[in-house]
Every structure is written in C-alpha cells, then in structure tokens.
Design a protein around this motif. Structure first.
Motif, PDB file in Angstrom:
ATOM      1  N   ALA A 195       0.826  -1.204   0.000  1.00  0.00           N
ATOM      2  CA  ALA A 195       0.000   0.000   0.000  1.00  0.00           C
ATOM      3  C   ALA A 195       0.866   1.261   0.000  1.00  0.00           C
ATOM      4  CB  ALA A 195      -0.931  -0.013   1.214  1.00  0.00           C
ATOM      5  N   LEU A 196       1.953   1.255   0.802  1.00  0.00           N
ATOM      6  CA  LEU A 196       2.827   2.428   0.852  1.00  0.00           C
ATOM      7  C   LEU A 196       3.541   2.645  -0.480  1.00  0.00           C
ATOM      8  CD1 LEU A 196       4.338   2.051   4.434  1.00  0.00           C
ATOM      9  CD2 LEU A 196       2.502   3.574   3.678  1.00  0.00           C
ATOM     10  N   VAL A 197       4.023   1.563  -1.083  1.00  0.00           N
ATOM     11  CA  VAL A 197       4.668   1.686  -2.392  1.00  0.00           C
ATOM     12  C   VAL A 197       3.678   2.203  -3.424  1.00  0.00           C
ATOM     13  CG1 VAL A 197       5.762   0.405  -4.261  1.00  0.00           C
ATOM     14  CG2 VAL A 197       6.409  -0.062  -1.898  1.00  0.00           C
ATOM     15  N   THR A 198       2.450   1.674  -3.374  1.00  0.00           N
ATOM     16  CA  THR A 198       1.420   2.142  -4.299  1.00  0.00           C
ATOM     17  C   THR A 198       1.124   3.618  -4.079  1.00  0.00           C
ATOM     18  OG1 THR A 198       0.426  -0.063  -4.311  1.00  0.00           O
ATOM     19  CG2 THR A 198      -0.929   1.750  -5.111  1.00  0.00           C
ATOM     20  N   ALA A 199       1.076   4.043  -2.799  1.00  0.00           N
ATOM     21  CA  ALA A 199       0.830   5.455  -2.511  1.00  0.00           C
ATOM     22  C   ALA A 199       1.946   6.327  -3.067  1.00  0.00           C
ATOM     23  CB  ALA A 199       0.685   5.653  -0.999  1.00  0.00           C
ATOM     24  N   PHE A 200       3.210   5.861  -2.929  1.00  0.00           N
ATOM     25  CA  PHE A 200       4.333   6.636  -3.450  1.00  0.00           C
ATOM     26  C   PHE A 200       4.266   6.744  -4.971  1.00  0.00           C
ATOM     27  CE2 PHE A 200       8.696   6.682  -5.150  1.00  0.00           C
ATOM     28  CZ  PHE A 200       9.143   7.885  -4.628  1.00  0.00           C
ATOM     29  N   LEU A 201       4.040   5.611  -5.629  1.00  0.00           N
ATOM     30  CA  LEU A 201       3.930   5.645  -7.092  1.00  0.00           C
ATOM     31  C   LEU A 201       2.725   6.464  -7.538  1.00  0.00           C
ATOM     32  CD1 LEU A 201       4.799   1.921  -7.906  1.00  0.00           C
ATOM     33  CD2 LEU A 201       6.298   3.922  -8.031  1.00  0.00           C
ATOM     34  N   THR A 202       1.653   6.380  -6.747  1.00  0.00           N
ATOM     35  CA  THR A 202       0.476   7.178  -7.068  1.00  0.00           C
ATOM     36  C   THR A 202       0.786   8.657  -6.995  1.00  0.00           C
ATOM     37  OG1 THR A 202      -0.999   5.452  -6.248  1.00  0.00           O
ATOM     38  CG2 THR A 202      -1.879   7.680  -6.345  1.00  0.00           C
ATOM     39  N   ALA A 203       1.550   9.067  -5.943  1.00  0.00           N
ATOM     40  CA  ALA A 203       1.916  10.476  -5.809  1.00  0.00           C
ATOM     41  C   ALA A 203       2.717  10.953  -7.011  1.00  0.00           C
ATOM     42  CB  ALA A 203       2.719  10.673  -4.517  1.00  0.00           C
ATOM     43  N   LEU A 204       3.646  10.111  -7.460  1.00  0.00           N
ATOM     44  CA  LEU A 204       4.402  10.491  -8.651  1.00  0.00           C
ATOM     45  C   LEU A 204       3.501  10.544  -9.875  1.00  0.00           C
ATOM     46  CD1 LEU A 204       7.681   8.401  -8.218  1.00  0.00           C
ATOM     47  CD2 LEU A 204       7.309  10.815  -7.716  1.00  0.00           C
ATOM     48  N   GLY A 205       2.563   9.593  -9.937  1.00  0.00           N
ATOM     49  CA  GLY A 205       1.706   9.511 -11.108  1.00  0.00           C
ATOM     50  C   GLY A 205       0.796  10.706 -11.267  1.00  0.00           C
ATOM     51  N   PHE A 206       0.100  11.078 -10.164  1.00  0.00           N
ATOM     52  CA  PHE A 206      -0.867  12.172 -10.318  1.00  0.00           C
ATOM     53  C   PHE A 206      -0.261  13.530  -9.994  1.00  0.00           C
ATOM     54  CE2 PHE A 206      -1.506  11.368  -5.773  1.00  0.00           C
ATOM     55  CZ  PHE A 206      -1.572  12.658  -5.263  1.00  0.00           C
ATOM     56  N   GLY A 207       0.962  13.576  -9.412  1.00  0.00           N
ATOM     57  CA  GLY A 207       1.552  14.857  -9.043  1.00  0.00           C
ATOM     58  C   GLY A 207       2.552  15.397 -10.017  1.00  0.00           C
ATOM     59  N   LEU A 208       3.228  14.531 -10.768  1.00  0.00           N
ATOM     60  CA  LEU A 208       4.316  15.001 -11.615  1.00  0.00           C
ATOM     61  C   LEU A 208       3.808  15.800 -12.816  1.00  0.00           C
ATOM     62  CD1 LEU A 208       7.345  14.961 -11.895  1.00  0.00           C
ATOM     63  CD2 LEU A 208       7.154  12.864 -13.232  1.00  0.00           C
ATOM     64  N   VAL A 209       2.768  15.298 -13.460  1.00  0.00           N
ATOM     65  CA  VAL A 209       2.265  15.996 -14.652  1.00  0.00           C
ATOM     66  C   VAL A 209       1.749  17.393 -14.313  1.00  0.00           C
ATOM     67  CG1 VAL A 209       0.550  15.934 -16.493  1.00  0.00           C
ATOM     68  CG2 VAL A 209       1.786  13.862 -15.876  1.00  0.00           C
ATOM     69  N   PRO A 210       0.902  17.572 -13.280  1.00  0.00           N
ATOM     70  CA  PRO A 210       0.502  18.942 -12.921  1.00  0.00           C
ATOM     71  C   PRO A 210       1.680  19.814 -12.514  1.00  0.00           C
ATOM     72  CG  PRO A 210      -0.962  17.340 -11.917  1.00  0.00           C
ATOM     73  CD  PRO A 210       0.176  16.580 -12.473  1.00  0.00           C
ATOM     74  N   ALA A 211       2.693  19.222 -11.855  1.00  0.00           N
ATOM     75  CA  ALA A 211       3.852  20.014 -11.457  1.00  0.00           C
ATOM     76  C   ALA A 211       4.614  20.517 -12.682  1.00  0.00           C
ATOM     77  CB  ALA A 211       4.767  19.174 -10.563  1.00  0.00           C
ATOM     78  N   LEU A 212       4.824  19.661 -13.665  1.00  0.00           N
ATOM     79  CA  LEU A 212       5.485  20.085 -14.901  1.00  0.00           C
ATOM     80  C   LEU A 212       4.663  21.141 -15.619  1.00  0.00           C
ATOM     81  CD1 LEU A 212       6.717  16.615 -16.199  1.00  0.00           C
ATOM     82  CD2 LEU A 212       8.111  18.415 -15.173  1.00  0.00           C
ATOM     83  N   HIS A 213       3.349  20.956 -15.620  1.00  0.00           N
ATOM     84  CA  HIS A 213       2.477  21.911 -16.294  1.00  0.00           C
ATOM     85  C   HIS A 213       2.499  23.265 -15.591  1.00  0.00           C
ATOM     86  CE1 HIS A 213      -1.002  23.230 -18.667  1.00  0.00           C
ATOM     87  NE2 HIS A 213      -1.473  23.743 -17.547  1.00  0.00           N
TER      88      HIS A 213
END
Length: 918
Positions: A470-488
């Motif tokens: 669950a923690l690994v999934t949460a970390f990957l999830t954070a990268l997944g949904f956070g990186l694109v808006p951050a770049l934008h």
C-alpha cells in the motif's frame, strides 16, 4: 560510514540548537561586515558608504545564510523536511481541496489494498493453516481410470478397509525419503456433546499429527499404540464453542454414531482445521471409520477414499519421492507414475469397467502457476482501473489548483527558484496527499476485506506485505498524479504570468479532448456497473423461492440418520413419527418430507427417465433424459404452494419400497409428452450410474416450480427449464433410493422461525440421539445458498457507486479547470453584457455533453449486461428498464451536482476586478 555518521551527528546537533546556530551565524556575518567596513573607513570612506559597500560585497545577509545552510551536512534532508512542513501548511489553507483529493485517492487505494490482501491470501506461504514447514509435505494419490459407457474418467480410487493396513505398511516401509507417512479420510458423524450434533470428522492414522507437525493446545495427540483405541481429539473452535475453553475437557467422554463412547485426549492448536475443506472438528483413529461414519455413497461397502500425506526429509525433492513410489507401486500391483500396467487388486470395487489404478505424488506447497497468473490477471485490472481513474481525478484537481497558483509560481521563479526546486515542492505536496489517502484507505480496506472474506472463504490478512504494498502504491500514485501537474504549473515563463498575457487555455485541444474522453469513459463505466448490479441484485432476492410461498413462513430441517447407522425400518419409523407430530403443531398449516432439499435449487438432484417413444441414440437405444426428482411425503405440494392441475395427489397406498406411481410438473409433461402425460408410463433409473430401474405411471400433474439459479443448466440430456424458469420435475410417494436422509418442510401461518423450538422438542422426544443437520427458514437459507453471488452483486454495486463518485469528481475537476482557464474570456463576455444565466448554461452545456456521451456508452454496456444476465439467470428479463432508469437517474443527479458547482462559480466572477488583474 564514519563520514555519514559524522554528518548525521552534526545535523542532529544543529536541529537541537537551531535557534542558537542561526544566531551564531548572524553574529558571524555582522562581525564580517563590521570588519570590512572598518577597513574601508581606514582607507578614507565615510562610515555609511563603507557599510553600504561591505554589504554589497557580501551579496545580502539572507542569501549568504541560505548558501551556508545548503553547504552544511544534511542540508538536503533538512530542505525535504521544510518542504513537507510547507506542503502541510499550504494544504491546510485549502481544506476543501485537500479533503477532495484525499477522499478521491483513498477509494482507489482501498480497492488496491483489498486486491493485494486477496492475492496475498491466495499466494500466501500456507495452503493449510496451522501446519509448519508445509513445503516439506507431499501428498500421495491413488487414482483409477474407469470407463462409464463410452466416457473415460479419472477418479480417486477407494481402498478396501481390509487391505488398508498392508497398503499403509508397504508405502511407509518402501519410501525412505519420507520422515513419516500419515493417512486420513473424512466423513460426517453424529456426536452427543451432550446435545446431538453433526460434526465433520477425520479418521486418521496415529502418525497424522506428528507428520503434519501440529502440536496440541491442550492434552496430547494420538500415541502409536492407539490405532484402535476409543479416543478423540477436538478442534479448538469446537472446544471454545461447546466447552467454553475449559482445560478439564481432557478425559471427558463423548458419544459418536449414537453408541460409540470416546475419550477426549487433546485439543488441536489454534488455526488447524484439517488438511481439506470443509473444516474438521473431530479426529478419530481410522479403525472407527466403519463403526461411526456415514457410508461412502460412491463406493462399495467396506471401502473408503483414503488419502496419504508424507513429510519429506531435509533436502529431499518431490521427484525422489515419485521414483520411490514407482518401485512401491509394483509391489502394490498398481501402476506407477510412469504408467506401468498393473492389476487393481487393492481397489475395493467389483466394477469391471475399472481399467487400471495409478499412483501419483504432488507437493502440497506447489502452486498452479498458470491458474494463479490467471487469477491475478482477472483480479488486478479492476482495482487498477479504479486507482487510475482516481489518479486522473486527482491530477485534474491539482491542475485546477495549479492554475490558481500561477502567479505564486511565477514570483518564485522570478526570485531565483529553479524549476526543479518548484517541481520537487509540488511533488512533495502530492506525496503528502497520497500518504493522507493511504491512512484513510487502510480502515476502508479493512472493512472491505471483512466483507469479501466472508464469502470467498480465503484468508485475507492485512499484514506487513500488504501494508508495504500500500505504501509503495501510494508513493507511485503520488508520482503519477503529481508530476504531470507540477510540470504543467512550472513550464510557463514568469513574464507570461506576471505580465499582461492572457490566461492559457488549459493546454492543447488534444489535451482537453483527452481529459473529456477519460471522464466520458468514467461515466460509461459507472453507469454500466450500476445498471448491471441493479439488474442482478433484484432477482437474487427470489432465488429458489417457490411460487405462492412466503419464504419467511417456511421452515426447513435436514436430517441424515445414516450417521446413527439406522436401518431402513428405524428410519421409516422416525420420519413417520416426525411428520405426524410436525403436521399437528399449533401454527403449522402443512408439513412434508422430501428426499431433496429444494432450497438448494431444483437442478441439483437429477435422475434419468425413459419413455417408449422418446429419443434414441444412433444404435436405436433409448436415451435417458435427466430431470429433477424428489420424494413428496405428506402435504408436500401444499407446503410449496404448487396447485394440482390434473389427476390426483399421492395416497397412503402409494407408498412402496419401489414406487409405482409418480406426479410430474407441467413443464415435464410439456417437454416429454407434449402435455398429455396423465396415465403415461416411464422407466426411471434409481441413480445416474446404477442399473436398477423402476416403472412408474403418472397419476398427477402439478404446477411447475421456478428455478432461478444463476448457474446455467448444462448437459445435452438435461431437460432445460422454460424461458421463465419453470422446471421439469418428477415426484414419487417414497424415495427412489431408499436412503436415510430427508428434509422436513413446515409451512406456518406466521413467522416459521417460531416453530424451531417445537421441532427440536419433537426430535428429542422421538430419539434424543438424532442431530438436526440444519434448521432455518427459507429466507434464511437463500442467502446462504447464494452468498458468493450476492456478494459479487453487492461488490459490483459498490464498485459502480465508487466509479460514479470518481466520475463525478472527474467531471467536476475538468469543468473547474476549464472555467479557471477561461476566466478572461468569461469576464469579457460578462463585461460585454452576457448575463449570469447564459454563463451557467454555457458551462453546463459543455459539461453535460461529456456526461451524455458517457451515459450513452454506459447504457449500451448495461444492455449488454442485461443480455448476459438473462442467459445465466432464468426468469429474468433481458434488460431491466426500471434498474437502468434508476441507475441513469442516480448518474444524472451526480453529474448535475458535479457540473453546477463550477458553473455557479463562473457566474459569480467579477469581470472588472478580473480584467484589472489581467
């Protein structure tokens, strides 16, 4: 390592005295400036000019302090901690946004955790709970290849009990790669504790618990000399349930099979419930299997399906055990793993169709890789899809938030912050949100695990493996949904955000179209799941419910007197007394006995029937058609509410050992005789594989019961139910096979559950040794029978609601993002005279267009689901219009709420203030 430890100590000291360290640094900088200023004053500059020049050369005190902090040991970790604190403060100032993202992500993470728990339970280290070193156990199977007609099948062979000691000894002595060998067979046993109970019992060799490595919680296990001693070991569950966990249970007597006295010598350890399902509550020496157990219905008298399990020595592999077994098989006169031909001397069966017997070895810890891979491939996509949709929604919400923080990002970039520094800050904010979602998801997942584990019959532990996943999934999830808006959010030049350039349009048209397509897909999926779940849940409420019968007014009680080894005469006397007294109970309208438990569905007890003018095979021999069959003693048809259409019901003179008359249902008459069945004759086989037959004459035709079992009826010879679910069934005045199992059905004038104590009293008065296998009202039995299917239907409904919620959040995010990106356009429209209602209509039209496209696709999915359900569930219309309309109404309400909020916010924009800001 010394350097790392030195840096860590320095960092800890600095954190412990953070204020003092900063004060010391400030004092050093002031001393440096004063020393530089004094040197410039001595060179002829005025004090003010000298101090100003010294500060210019320093480059700014705060900037120097920041450079010093970055140069210190542990500066990156300290910066990471500062970013976390800033992220928490920033998210705390926007509680609505934070709660929306956390709630959205927690649903997807909870679905993934439940899937992880399920897969972890299926792939866990133990197939059989309570057994240590399970990978060292090997099961030795004895199989027979038999020929039934022209069909060849492989089935478990039954060993003659007289030959069992020789078989066991030969296997044990001929396989030195095993530390020990154990044998066991299972059956139901009637036990008095002191109330009569029917328990699942295992009859085992004395070495059973030692080979498995199971230690007793209380007392001891079997000794080698106790192969025929009257002793017993009970499960811990039975110990707690019947004896309250009293340690003094050791030495107490219990009575099995109505007469055999046994002494309790031990209680099995926690979690151990036998080596096969269902759970075992009682272990007895194998010598007692023929004294207290129910006869094997599929074998010859004096034979049993005995299984063998051995514990391999250290470093021994299954292949070596197979080699040794091949040698032993020759001594036994059976075929070895390589297919050596041999005689079937040790099989207690006189069936000449048995061609050969083989032995095989299987590792109990070995998994079917292909099956497990298929299971993972089937289970994982759904929660992954839910999590992906949740990430998309979170990314949309972050885009909305980022568009409102464009000036903040521009100011920070203009002041010298690097783009990578801002991206790291935004990704850390996403990580904080993901961790918060994981914390919320754990209790949600625990509730889901408790719900699912109740009907999948599989341990689903939320252990360290699942939490880590669950923690690994949460970390990957954070990268997944956070990186694109951050770049934008950081890709625009500061001058574009701080100058007079208009606000962007939210990306290219392809990007905007992609977001709308995703939302439309979410809408379609949620509507399809909701409609399918609604169409499936409603018919399940009436599974196995006879027409004209209130299931709450029918009480069912099951018996099997074979557990007490009753003779046919004793069984008939008991059931006659039971039926007579039950029919005379106050509040009972009718009572009946049947050899078939109709609550399990009608297409479960089939017998072949033949007519003189029925279908024939290519050789001209009549083909037996399979129909549901049951005895009908007492007021059976009145209990079920089946009206007599033609002929008569059974009378007392019809009861014979071999029935001569029968009553059939309307669907039977229509399918077999074209409707004209009264007075016709049939030849009925007493079993699917037996040769005994009975010639019966049809004396009555009754209304057809309805089968709504969702398992489709298969088989070329089975008479299929009608499209509305009407069953072809035949009833006899006495059991076709003179067995000792019956089901008592009582129809009451009110709630039938109130009659249960009276039924127990009647049974105790007739014979206190007789256990009631199961007693419940029909509406209580239906959920038990369809537990898994009901659970799947409810899971589909929950998943549909979750998908609907995610679709609503997605539509809200996309619409809000579009409004945010079009603020300047909306302001210009309103400044030029556009009314607020026109602005609301414009936003709603765009949002609801996406929802409508998704709803159309979802409606097609729902129609397809209805066709599939109709093919699997008799008596259900292909498309349930009411269910589809209800799901569509729920979807429309959710989509309207998700659209109206950003539309109203757009209508409240102040055009003058916004244009001045731009």
């Amino acid at each position: 390592m010394r350097r790392m430890w030195s840096r860590l100590r320095a960092m800890l000291r600095r954190w412990a005295g953070r204020g003092a360290n900063d004060a010391e640094l400030g004092e050093e900088l002031r001393a440096f400036v004063e020393h530089d200023a004094d040197s410039k004053i001595r060179s002829g500059m005025s004090p003010d000019e000298a101090r100003r020049a010294a500060l210019i050369e320093l480059g700014g005190a705060e900037q120097v302090k920041e450079h010093v902090r970055h140069a210190r040991a542990g500066a990156r970790l300290e910066g990471f901690v500062r970013d976390i604190r800033y992220a928490m403060r920033s998210l705390g100032r926007a509680p609505g946004f934070s709660l929306s993202v956390i709630g959205n992500l927690s649903l997807g993470l909870a679905a993934m955790i439940v899937a992880f728990a399920f897969i972890n339970g299926a792939l866990g280290p133990s197939i059989i709970p309570g057994i240590p070193d399970e990978d060292r156990l090997a099961e030795i199977g004895i199989l027979e290849t038999a020929r039934a007609g022209r069909m060849v099948r492989l089935q478990a062979a039954r060993t003659a009990l007289a030959d069992y000691p020789d078989v066991f000894r030969t296997l044990d002595e001929g396989m030195p790669s095993l530390e020990g060998l154990a044998s066991f067979t299972e059956s139901d046993v009637a036990v008095t504790l002191p109330q009569p109970r029917s328990l699942r019992a295992a009859f085992v060799s004395p070495s059973y618990f030692d080979v498995l490595g199971v230690r007793p919680e209380v007392g001891r296990t079997f000794a080698p000399r106790e192969a025929e001693s009257p002793v017993a070991i009970i499960s811990r569950a039975l110990w707690m349930r019947e004896f309250g966990g009293d340690p003094s249970v050791i030495g107490r007597p219990i009575r099995a099979g109505g007469q055999q006295a046994l002494e309790i010598i031990g209680v099995a350890s926690r979690g151990f419930a036998g080596t096969t399902g269902p759970s075992v509550d009682l272990w007895l020496p194998i010598a007692f299997v023929d004294r207290v157990a129910v006869d094997d219905p599929f074998g010859q008298p004096g034979s049993r399906l005995i299984r063998y399990v051995g514990r391999m020595r250290d470093s021994v592999r299954v292949e070596r055990v197979e080699t040794e077994l091949g040698v032993v098989a020759g001594r036994l006169g059976v075929a070895g793993p390589a297919g050596n031909p041999g005689a079937a001397r040790l099989v207690a069966s006189a069936d000449a169709s048995v061609e050969r017997v083989t032995v095989e070895v299987s590792d109990l810890s070995r998994r079917d890789v292909d099956e497990l891979a298929l299971m993972v491939a089937v289970i994982l996509p759904v929660p992954l899809l839910v999590l992906a949709l949740a990430c998309i929604n979170a990314a949309n919400l972050l885009l909305v938030r980022a568009s409102g923080r464009s000036r903040e990002m521009a100011v920070r970039l203009a002041l010298g912050a690097s783009r990578s520094r801002l991206i790291r800050q935004l990704v850390i904010e996403s990580l904080v949100l993901a961790v918060g979602a994981a914390v919320v998801a754990l209790p949600l997942a625990w509730s889901g695990v408790q719900l699912i584990a109740a009907f999948v019959m599989l341990p689903m532990p939320l252990d360290g493996t699942v939490v880590a996943g669950a923690l690994v999934t949460a970390f990957l999830t954070a990268l997944g949904f956070g990186l694109v808006p951050a770049l934008h959010a950081t890709r625009r030049h500061p001058s574009a955000a701080l100058g007079t350039a208009p606000a962007g349009s939210g990306g290219t048209r392809a990007e905007a179209r992609g977001r709308r397509v995703l939302v439309a897909g979410q809408v379609a999926l949620s509507l399809g799941l909701l409609a399918a779940a609604f169409q499936l849940t409603s018919p399940l409420e009436s599974v196995a419910e006879p027409p004209g019968t209130d299931p709450n007014r029918m009480l069912l009680a099951s018996f099997d007197l074979a557990q007490l080894r009753f003779s046919s005469g004793e069984s008939d006397a008991f059931y006659a007394a039971l039926l007579d007294r039950a029919s005379r109970l106050p509040g009972a309208e009718a009572a009946a006995l049947s050899s078939h438990d109709f609550a399990t569905g009608w297409i479960t007890n089939l017998v072949p029937v033949e007519t003189g003018d029925g279908p024939r095979d290519p050789l001209g021999r009549p083909i037996g058609l399979l129909v549901s069959a049951s005895s009908a003693e007492g007021d059976f048809f009145k209990v079920l509410g089946l009206d007599l259409r033609q002929g008569r019901e059974f009378v007392a003179a019809d009861r014979r050992d071999i029935p001569e008359v029968a009553i059939v249902t309307e669907h039977f008459a229509a399918q077999i005789f074209g409707g004209a069945a009264l007075g016709r004759s049939l030849r009925v086989s007493t079993s699917l594989i037996g040769d005994a037959e009975a010639n019966v004459r049809i004396v009555g035709i009754v209304e057809s019961p309805v089968e709504r079992n969702i398992d489709n009826v298969r088989g070329p010879s089975i008479v299929k139910p009608s499209p509305s679910g009407e069953v072809a069934a035949i009833f006899f005045p006495s059991p076709l096979q003179h067995g000792t199992a019956r089901t008592l059905s009582v129809r009451a004038g009110g709630p039938a559950g109130l009659l249960a104590p009276a039924i127990r009293d009647i049974v105790a008065q007739i014979d206190p040794r007789v256990p009631i296998l199961e007693m419940a009202t029909l509406d209580q039995r239906i959920p038990d029978i369809t537990q898994i299917i009901r659970g799947l239907a409810r899971a589909a409904a929950v998943l549909g609601i979750v998908a609907l919620l995610l679709a609503s959040i997605g539509l809200y995010g996309v619409t809000s993002y579009g409004v945010e990106m079009r603020r300047r356009e909306i302001a210009v429209r309103m400044a030029l005279g556009a009314q607020a209602d026109r602005v609301v209509a414009m936003v709603l039209r765009q949002a609801l267009t996406v929802a409508t496209i998704g709803a159309v696709l979802g409606g097609l999915m729902a129609i397809a689901a209805g066709v599939v359900i109709q093919a699997q569930l008799f008596g259900v219309p292909g498309v349930d219009v009411a269910a589809l309309a209800g799901a569509a109404a729920l979807l429309a309400a959710a989509m309207l709420v998700a659209s109206i909020l950003p539309a109203r916010r757009a209508a409240r924009l102040d055009p003058m203030a916004l244009l001045r800001q731009e």
